[in-house]
Motif scaffolding. Structure first.
Motif, mmCIF file in Angstrom:
data_model
loop_
_atom_site.group_PDB
_atom_site.id
_atom_site.type_symbol
_atom_site.label_atom_id
_atom_site.label_comp_id
_atom_site.label_asym_id
_atom_site.label_seq_id
_atom_site.Cartn_x
_atom_site.Cartn_y
_atom_site.Cartn_z
ATOM 1 N N GLN A 105 0.863 -1.133 0.047
ATOM 2 C CA GLN A 105 -0.165 -0.084 0.112
ATOM 3 C C GLN A 105 0.943 1.116 -0.063
ATOM 4 O OE1 GLN A 105 -3.605 -0.104 -0.602
ATOM 5 N NE2 GLN A 105 -3.041 1.880 -0.918
ATOM 6 N N VAL A 106 2.034 1.199 0.748
ATOM 7 C CA VAL A 106 2.906 2.246 0.569
ATOM 8 C C VAL A 106 3.451 2.581 -0.738
ATOM 9 C CG1 VAL A 106 5.286 3.218 1.216
ATOM 10 C CG2 VAL A 106 3.520 2.105 3.144
ATOM 11 N N ILE A 107 3.726 1.731 -1.321
ATOM 12 C CA ILE A 107 4.401 1.877 -2.784
ATOM 13 C C ILE A 107 3.332 2.177 -3.682
ATOM 14 C CG2 ILE A 107 5.056 0.390 -4.980
ATOM 15 C CD1 ILE A 107 6.368 -1.582 -3.131
ATOM 16 N N VAL A 114 3.477 5.740 -5.811
ATOM 17 C CA VAL A 114 3.632 5.760 -7.241
ATOM 18 C C VAL A 114 2.334 6.107 -7.991
ATOM 19 C CG1 VAL A 114 4.294 4.606 -9.008
ATOM 20 C CG2 VAL A 114 5.421 4.110 -7.055
ATOM 21 N N TRP A 115 1.128 5.560 -7.468
ATOM 22 C CA TRP A 115 -0.104 5.881 -7.997
ATOM 23 C C TRP A 115 -0.682 6.971 -7.360
ATOM 24 C CZ3 TRP A 115 2.528 1.215 -8.465
ATOM 25 C CH2 TRP A 115 2.215 0.829 -10.017
ATOM 26 N N GLY A 116 -0.604 7.269 -6.128
ATOM 27 C CA GLY A 116 -1.358 8.426 -5.402
ATOM 28 C C GLY A 116 -2.112 7.729 -4.176
ATOM 29 N N PHE A 123 -7.769 4.182 -7.519
ATOM 30 C CA PHE A 123 -9.272 3.464 -7.349
ATOM 31 C C PHE A 123 -8.701 2.130 -7.921
ATOM 32 C CE2 PHE A 123 -11.048 7.621 -6.893
ATOM 33 C CZ PHE A 123 -11.895 7.561 -6.135
ATOM 34 N N GLY A 124 -7.853 1.908 -8.863
ATOM 35 C CA GLY A 124 -7.609 0.719 -9.482
ATOM 36 C C GLY A 124 -7.109 -0.446 -8.922
ATOM 37 N N ASP A 125 -7.328 -1.482 -9.518
ATOM 38 C CA ASP A 125 -6.938 -2.872 -9.109
ATOM 39 C C ASP A 125 -5.343 -2.918 -8.470
ATOM 40 O OD1 ASP A 125 -6.275 -5.724 -8.799
ATOM 41 O OD2 ASP A 125 -7.863 -6.010 -10.227
ATOM 42 N N THR A 126 -5.272 -3.496 -7.167
ATOM 43 C CA THR A 126 -3.762 -3.545 -6.793
ATOM 44 C C THR A 126 -3.076 -4.518 -7.580
ATOM 45 O OG1 THR A 126 -4.528 -5.379 -5.218
ATOM 46 C CG2 THR A 126 -4.616 -2.942 -4.251
ATOM 47 N N LYS A 127 -3.514 -5.439 -8.429
ATOM 48 C CA LYS A 127 -2.699 -6.271 -9.431
ATOM 49 C C LYS A 127 -1.687 -5.292 -10.203
ATOM 50 C CE LYS A 127 -5.749 -10.194 -9.329
ATOM 51 N NZ LYS A 127 -4.794 -11.172 -8.346
ATOM 52 N N THR A 128 -2.168 -4.125 -10.441
ATOM 53 C CA THR A 128 -1.482 -3.285 -11.239
ATOM 54 C C THR A 128 0.041 -3.197 -10.814
ATOM 55 O OG1 THR A 128 -3.208 -1.703 -11.596
ATOM 56 C CG2 THR A 128 -0.998 -0.883 -11.848
ATOM 57 N N LEU A 129 0.287 -3.130 -9.499
ATOM 58 C CA LEU A 129 1.831 -3.147 -9.016
ATOM 59 C C LEU A 129 2.363 -4.502 -9.300
ATOM 60 C CD1 LEU A 129 3.801 -2.239 -7.134
ATOM 61 C CD2 LEU A 129 2.759 -3.098 -5.219
ATOM 62 N N ASP A 130 1.464 -5.725 -9.052
ATOM 63 C CA ASP A 130 2.355 -6.780 -9.397
ATOM 64 C C ASP A 130 2.756 -6.793 -11.099
ATOM 65 O OD1 ASP A 130 1.800 -7.862 -6.890
ATOM 66 O OD2 ASP A 130 -0.124 -8.264 -7.463
ATOM 67 N N VAL A 186 3.590 -8.949 2.862
ATOM 68 C CA VAL A 186 4.043 -7.632 3.100
ATOM 69 C C VAL A 186 4.188 -6.537 1.684
ATOM 70 C CG1 VAL A 186 5.573 -6.200 4.062
ATOM 71 C CG2 VAL A 186 4.983 -8.197 4.891
ATOM 72 N N GLY A 187 5.163 -6.812 1.011
ATOM 73 C CA GLY A 187 5.081 -5.866 -0.364
ATOM 74 C C GLY A 187 6.516 -6.391 -1.037
ATOM 75 N N TYR A 188 7.649 -5.335 -1.271
ATOM 76 C CA TYR A 188 8.807 -5.568 -2.057
ATOM 77 C C TYR A 188 9.753 -4.937 -1.645
ATOM 78 C CZ TYR A 188 5.388 -7.334 -5.869
ATOM 79 O OH TYR A 188 4.534 -8.112 -6.433
#
Length: 231
Positions: A180-182, A186-188, A192-199, A225-227
């Motif tokens: 969520q921090v990332i 990066v996206w603000g 609103f979009g799908d969190t799969k965007t990050l992956d 957790v994240g990356y």
């Protein structure tokens, strides 16, 4: 922001008309196109500040239209589809769309998403002035001015979102950054979009910088957790 131009690309007349009404009521200038070729022509002729792009279009797919637009501009693009289909969702994310919505959606939701991508675009443009000139870590050199990453002497141009993601991870090498921090950075925070965007973006970055993307050594996943970026 309310005077921004929105290009609505949809082959369904009822959706085009309803979106035009909702957006114009909020003060936006609305341009319309009902086919892929007309969308490309309209964008080349009139430009736009945001594009609402249906994936299913006659004459030229939404994916093809997106690629043409992205070759010419970094304008925010919100992908739209009538299908609640994971394949369509992944296609939209893989292309690098700024957001993704599935029909039917409310006018209020759509206006909120349009405003959100515009805010992120403005914040990104303002923040770019504060970026350091260069960052070198783990054998990579990141150049914010040119949006390139150089590995083994070979520079690669990155899309803005990919570069922002890589830069954030590299700046915090050795630290675990929660998902969520990332996304917020990066996206603000109003994304609103799908969190799969990050992956999807992580997968693309690994393909660019890892010797073996299937066994990443630089960008590592911390499950649950994240990356983290390993220098």
């Amino acid at each position: 922001m309310s005077e921004a131009r929105v290009l609505v690309v949809d082959d369904e007349e009822s959706y085009r008309d309803s979106l035009k009404y909702v957006l114009e009521r909020e003060g936006f200038t609305v341009l319309l196109a009902d086919t892929g070729p007309k969308a490309v022509e309209a964008f080349a002729r009139d430009g736009a500040d945001v594009v609402l792009l249906d994936l299913m279009l006659p004459g030229m797919s939404g994916s093809e239209v997106f690629r043409v637009i992205r070759e010419r501009s970094d304008v925010p693009v919100i992908m739209v589809t009538a299908k609640d289909d994971q394949v369509d969702r992944i296609i939209g994310l893989e292309l690098g769309a700024d957001d993704y919505v599935t029909k039917p959606f409310s006018g209020r939701e759509l206006v909120a998403r349009v405003r959100a991508v515009l805010r992120r675009q403005l914040a990104s443009a303002a923040g770019a002035l504060d970026e350091p000139e260069r960052l070198t870590v783990a054998g990579l050199t990141l150049d914010p001015e040119r949006l390139t990453v150089t590995r083994d002497g070979e520079p690669q141009s990155l899309p803005p979102k990919e570069f922002a993601l890589l830069h954030l991870l590299a700046q915090n090498a050795g630290r675990v950054l929660p998902r969520q921090v990332i996304i917020d950075r990066v996206w603000g925070a109003d994304y609103f979009g799908d969190t799969k965007t990050l992956d999807v973006h992580i997968k693309r970055l690994r393909g660019r910088i890892e010797a073996d993307p299937s066994q990443p050594e630089v960008i590592q996943t911390v499950r649950g957790v994240g990356y983290t970026f390993e220098a």
